[in-house]
Design a protein around this motif. Structure first.
Motif, PDB file in Angstrom:
ATOM      1  N   GLY A 326       0.991  -1.530  -0.479  1.00 36.63           N
ATOM      2  CA  GLY A 326      -0.162  -0.195   0.217  1.00 36.63           C
ATOM      3  C   GLY A 326       0.909   1.111   0.040  1.00 36.63           C
ATOM      4  O   GLY A 326       1.498   0.994  -0.466  1.00 36.63           O
ATOM      5  N   SER A 327       0.071   2.482   0.365  1.00 27.46           N
ATOM      6  CA  SER A 327       1.234   3.674   0.506  1.00 27.46           C
ATOM      7  C   SER A 327       0.188   4.940   0.920  1.00 27.46           C
ATOM      8  O   SER A 327      -0.621   4.306   1.284  1.00 27.46           O
ATOM      9  N   VAL A 328       0.941   6.069   1.383  1.00 33.17           N
ATOM     10  CA  VAL A 328      -0.183   6.809   2.565  1.00 33.17           C
ATOM     11  C   VAL A 328      -0.570   7.543   1.103  1.00 33.17           C
ATOM     12  O   VAL A 328       0.059   8.070  -0.222  1.00 33.17           O
ATOM     13  N   SER A 329      -2.068   8.003   0.828  1.00 36.02           N
ATOM     14  CA  SER A 329      -2.109   8.323   0.723  1.00 36.02           C
ATOM     15  C   SER A 329      -2.121  10.178   0.373  1.00 36.02           C
ATOM     16  O   SER A 329      -1.397  10.781   0.745  1.00 36.02           O
ATOM     17  N   GLY A 330      -2.748  10.788  -0.582  1.00 32.60           N
ATOM     18  CA  GLY A 330      -2.421  12.233  -0.762  1.00 32.60           C
ATOM     19  C   GLY A 330      -3.111  12.920  -0.016  1.00 32.60           C
ATOM     20  O   GLY A 330      -2.353  14.010   0.813  1.00 32.60           O
ATOM     21  N   GLU A 331      -3.948  12.706   0.607  1.00 35.07           N
ATOM     22  CA  GLU A 331      -4.709  13.279   1.828  1.00 35.07           C
ATOM     23  C   GLU A 331      -4.046  13.356   3.335  1.00 35.07           C
ATOM     24  O   GLU A 331      -3.217  13.977   4.016  1.00 35.07           O
ATOM     25  N   GLU A 332      -3.750  11.787   3.070  1.00 38.15           N
ATOM     26  CA  GLU A 332      -2.712  11.861   4.065  1.00 38.15           C
ATOM     27  C   GLU A 332      -1.683  12.420   4.271  1.00 38.15           C
ATOM     28  O   GLU A 332      -1.013  12.827   5.790  1.00 38.15           O
ATOM     29  N   LEU A 333      -0.612  12.497   3.521  1.00 42.69           N
ATOM     30  CA  LEU A 333       0.533  12.997   3.838  1.00 42.69           C
ATOM     31  C   LEU A 333       0.816  14.614   3.584  1.00 42.69           C
ATOM     32  O   LEU A 333       1.089  15.037   4.119  1.00 42.69           O
ATOM     33  N   ALA A 334      -0.611  14.812   3.063  1.00 46.51           N
ATOM     34  CA  ALA A 334      -0.710  16.353   3.410  1.00 46.51           C
ATOM     35  C   ALA A 334      -1.002  16.902   4.609  1.00 46.51           C
ATOM     36  O   ALA A 334      -0.759  17.879   5.488  1.00 46.51           O
ATOM     37  N   ARG A 335      -2.224  15.902   5.261  1.00 46.93           N
ATOM     38  CA  ARG A 335      -1.974  16.101   6.556  1.00 46.93           C
ATOM     39  C   ARG A 335      -1.204  16.256   7.616  1.00 46.93           C
ATOM     40  O   ARG A 335      -0.433  16.518   8.811  1.00 46.93           O
ATOM     41  N   ALA A 336       0.267  14.657   7.301  1.00 43.68           N
ATOM     42  CA  ALA A 336       1.001  14.857   7.866  1.00 43.68           C
ATOM     43  C   ALA A 336       1.781  15.960   7.929  1.00 43.68           C
ATOM     44  O   ALA A 336       3.138  16.032   8.589  1.00 43.68           O
ATOM     45  N   GLU A 337       2.643  16.144   6.852  1.00 44.62           N
ATOM     46  CA  GLU A 337       2.872  17.122   6.079  1.00 44.62           C
ATOM     47  C   GLU A 337       2.631  18.402   7.628  1.00 44.62           C
ATOM     48  O   GLU A 337       3.528  19.758   7.202  1.00 44.62           O
ATOM     49  N   GLU A 338       1.925  18.701   6.850  1.00 42.67           N
ATOM     50  CA  GLU A 338       1.086  19.860   7.935  1.00 42.67           C
ATOM     51  C   GLU A 338       1.607  19.688   9.455  1.00 42.67           C
ATOM     52  O   GLU A 338       2.200  20.609  10.011  1.00 42.67           O
ATOM     53  N   LEU A 339       1.333  18.609   9.609  1.00 45.55           N
ATOM     54  CA  LEU A 339       1.665  18.596  11.861  1.00 45.55           C
ATOM     55  C   LEU A 339       3.207  18.490  11.596  1.00 45.55           C
ATOM     56  O   LEU A 339       3.526  18.824  12.743  1.00 45.55           O
ATOM     57  N   ALA A 340       3.361  18.000  10.694  1.00 46.18           N
ATOM     58  CA  ALA A 340       5.405  18.020  10.446  1.00 46.18           C
ATOM     59  C   ALA A 340       5.655  19.078  10.841  1.00 46.18           C
ATOM     60  O   ALA A 340       6.697  19.300  11.705  1.00 46.18           O
ATOM     61  N   ALA A 341       4.925  20.545  10.124  1.00 46.16           N
ATOM     62  CA  ALA A 341       5.899  21.575   9.980  1.00 46.16           C
ATOM     63  C   ALA A 341       5.287  22.435  11.984  1.00 46.16           C
ATOM     64  O   ALA A 341       5.510  23.601  11.682  1.00 46.16           O
ATOM     65  N   THR A 342       4.028  22.127  11.553  1.00 46.72           N
ATOM     66  CA  THR A 342       3.267  23.243  13.055  1.00 46.72           C
ATOM     67  C   THR A 342       3.715  22.529  13.783  1.00 46.72           C
ATOM     68  O   THR A 342       3.170  23.407  15.246  1.00 46.72           O
ATOM     69  N   LYS A 343       3.848  21.112  14.595  1.00 50.76           N
ATOM     70  CA  LYS A 343       4.027  20.025  14.820  1.00 50.76           C
ATOM     71  C   LYS A 343       4.838  20.311  15.614  1.00 50.76           C
ATOM     72  O   LYS A 343       5.715  20.357  16.564  1.00 50.76           O
ATOM     73  N   PHE A 344       5.470  18.668  14.825  1.00 48.05           N
ATOM     74  CA  PHE A 344       6.728  17.989  15.526  1.00 48.05           C
ATOM     75  C   PHE A 344       8.069  18.624  14.592  1.00 48.05           C
ATOM     76  O   PHE A 344       9.312  18.355  14.960  1.00 48.05           O
ATOM     77  N   SER A 345       7.881  20.281  14.126  1.00 51.18           N
ATOM     78  CA  SER A 345       9.388  21.124  14.200  1.00 51.18           C
ATOM     79  C   SER A 345       9.298  22.062  14.570  1.00 51.18           C
ATOM     80  O   SER A 345      10.104  22.494  14.261  1.00 51.18           O
ATOM     81  N   SER A 346       8.000  22.293  15.824  1.00 55.23           N
ATOM     82  CA  SER A 346       8.001  23.208  16.500  1.00 55.23           C
ATOM     83  C   SER A 346       9.236  23.374  18.317  1.00 55.23           C
ATOM     84  O   SER A 346       8.770  21.767  18.675  1.00 55.23           O
ATOM     85  N   ALA A 347       9.412  24.021  18.276  1.00 54.99           N
ATOM     86  CA  ALA A 347      10.358  24.254  19.826  1.00 54.99           C
ATOM     87  C   ALA A 347       9.168  23.964  20.606  1.00 54.99           C
ATOM     88  O   ALA A 347       9.657  23.825  21.502  1.00 54.99           O
TER      89      ALA A 347
END
Length: 354
Positions: A326-347
């Motif tokens: 299987g694979s990560v869907s486009g919608e899942e990836l978009a949500r993950a990229e947003e979380l990576a930027a706003t949450k998991f990359s935040s101090a």
């Protein structure tokens, strides 16, 4: 009601029963275990017959042990294992083979994106929009991943991390810090419905979700075992650590569990010691004097390339439970990229426990 439980390091225990008015009836225990004398199996059934259905695992274990004939020999089965199988039957737990498993193994990704993908994919399983998923990670950069409740300054040497270009991220699960570099670890995630571990204690769920990889290692000639609470070990040291996060489903539904594991394939212990603040108490565990001895790499134990170890693990899972690519869907990836930027990359998130 039907419940199954594979005793860690042992055999499969199967229990069929009825819950009549809050009391266990027509209890039948079976499995591929060994038990002497023959009468012991009848004694186990009789011990459970008539027990209140709300009896916890400890109480059921006590009932069984009290009824076993003197000199009973149990191999691959324990009274506690039977009790857990009973609790799983009553909780209407599901089994690995009840699902169509999906496998994801994509190219290298940033540490923050891996953290976000775990959260997003498990939330999708909890919502019933994604099947249970096994995901193998590839690292796009060296990283230290600290547990949800760890102190950043206590676990990470900031100067050492900067010197080696190591990114520090915080995951959503508890547990300890991990040091990873591309090619030196094997990291995977299981995103599973909560019903898969229904009837299991928190500790038992770790052993249950690790059982398949212990079998896979055994197929490679490595005798490994679950070491409470969250380690996988061999006779020469620890080779992996696990962590979990439970997620509630929409509207308070049953939800899902994230169970992820990092295995040491070819750890650079010297660099790890410059990046992590490893306390003397941990380093002295079992009398060892160095991280190389405390965490023993799979490369040395298997003699196989990392890709071959992963392939054998995945094949083992597939042969036991089925596994479709299987694979990560486009919608899942978009949500993950947003979380990576706003949450998991935040101090704010990374230093939420300073």
């Amino acid at each position: 009601m039907h419940g199954e439980y594979k005793v860690p390091g042992g055999k499969l225990v199967v229990v069929d029963l009825e819950n009549q008015g809050g009391v266990l009836r027509d209890v039948r225990v079976a499995g591929d275990f060994f038990l002497e004398p023959d009468e012991a199996i009848t004694a186990i059934d009789e011990a459970l017959e008539g027990a209140p259905a709300d009896t916890d695992a400890a109480g059921l274990t006590a009932r069984i042990e009290a009824m076993l004939p003197e000199g009973t020999v149990m191999y691959g089965i324990t009274a506690e294992g039977v009790a857990v199988a009973v609790r799983r039957a009553l909780a209407q737990a599901t089994d690995w083979t009840d699902y169509d498993w999906q496998f994801i193994h994509e190219g290298p990704q940033s540490p923050a994106l891996h953290m976000a993908l775990d959260e997003v994919l498990t939330a999708e399983v909890a919502a019933g929009r994604r099947p249970p998923t096994l995901r193998v990670w590839e690292w796009g950069a060296p990283a230290v991943i600290i547990g949800s409740f760890q102190s950043l300054r206590n676990e990470v040497d900031a100067e050492g991390a900067a010197r080696h270009g190591v990114t520090v991220v915080r995951r959503i699960s508890g547990g300890g810090a991990m040091f990873v570099e591309a090619g030196n670890t094997i990291t995977y995630s299981l995103s599973v419905p909560s019903s898969l571990v229904s009837g299991l204690s928190f500790a038992d769920s770790y052993a249950y979700l690790d059982a398949w990889v212990l079998d896979a290692l055994g197929d490679m000639g490595i005798k490994a075992w679950y070491q409470p609470l969250n380690d996988i070990a061999t006779d020469v040291g620890k080779i992996a650590g696990a962590a979990q996060k439970r997620m509630i489903g929409p509207g308070g539904g049953p939800g899902a569990i994230l169970h992820h594991v990092t295995m040491s394939y070819d750890i650079d212990a010297g660099k790890m010691l410059e990046v992590l603040r490893i306390g003397k108490e941990k380093m002295s565990d079992k009398g060892t004097a160095s991280a190389k001895k405390r965490v023993d790499p799979l490369r040395r134990q298997t003699g196989l390339p990392r890709e071959a170890v992963i392939d054998r693990m995945v094949r083992s899972f597939h042969d036991r439970y089925g596994l479709a690519s299987g694979s990560v869907s486009g919608e899942e990836l978009a949500r993950a990229e947003e979380l990576a930027a706003t949450k998991f990359s935040s101090a704010e998130w990374t230093a939420r426990v300073p």
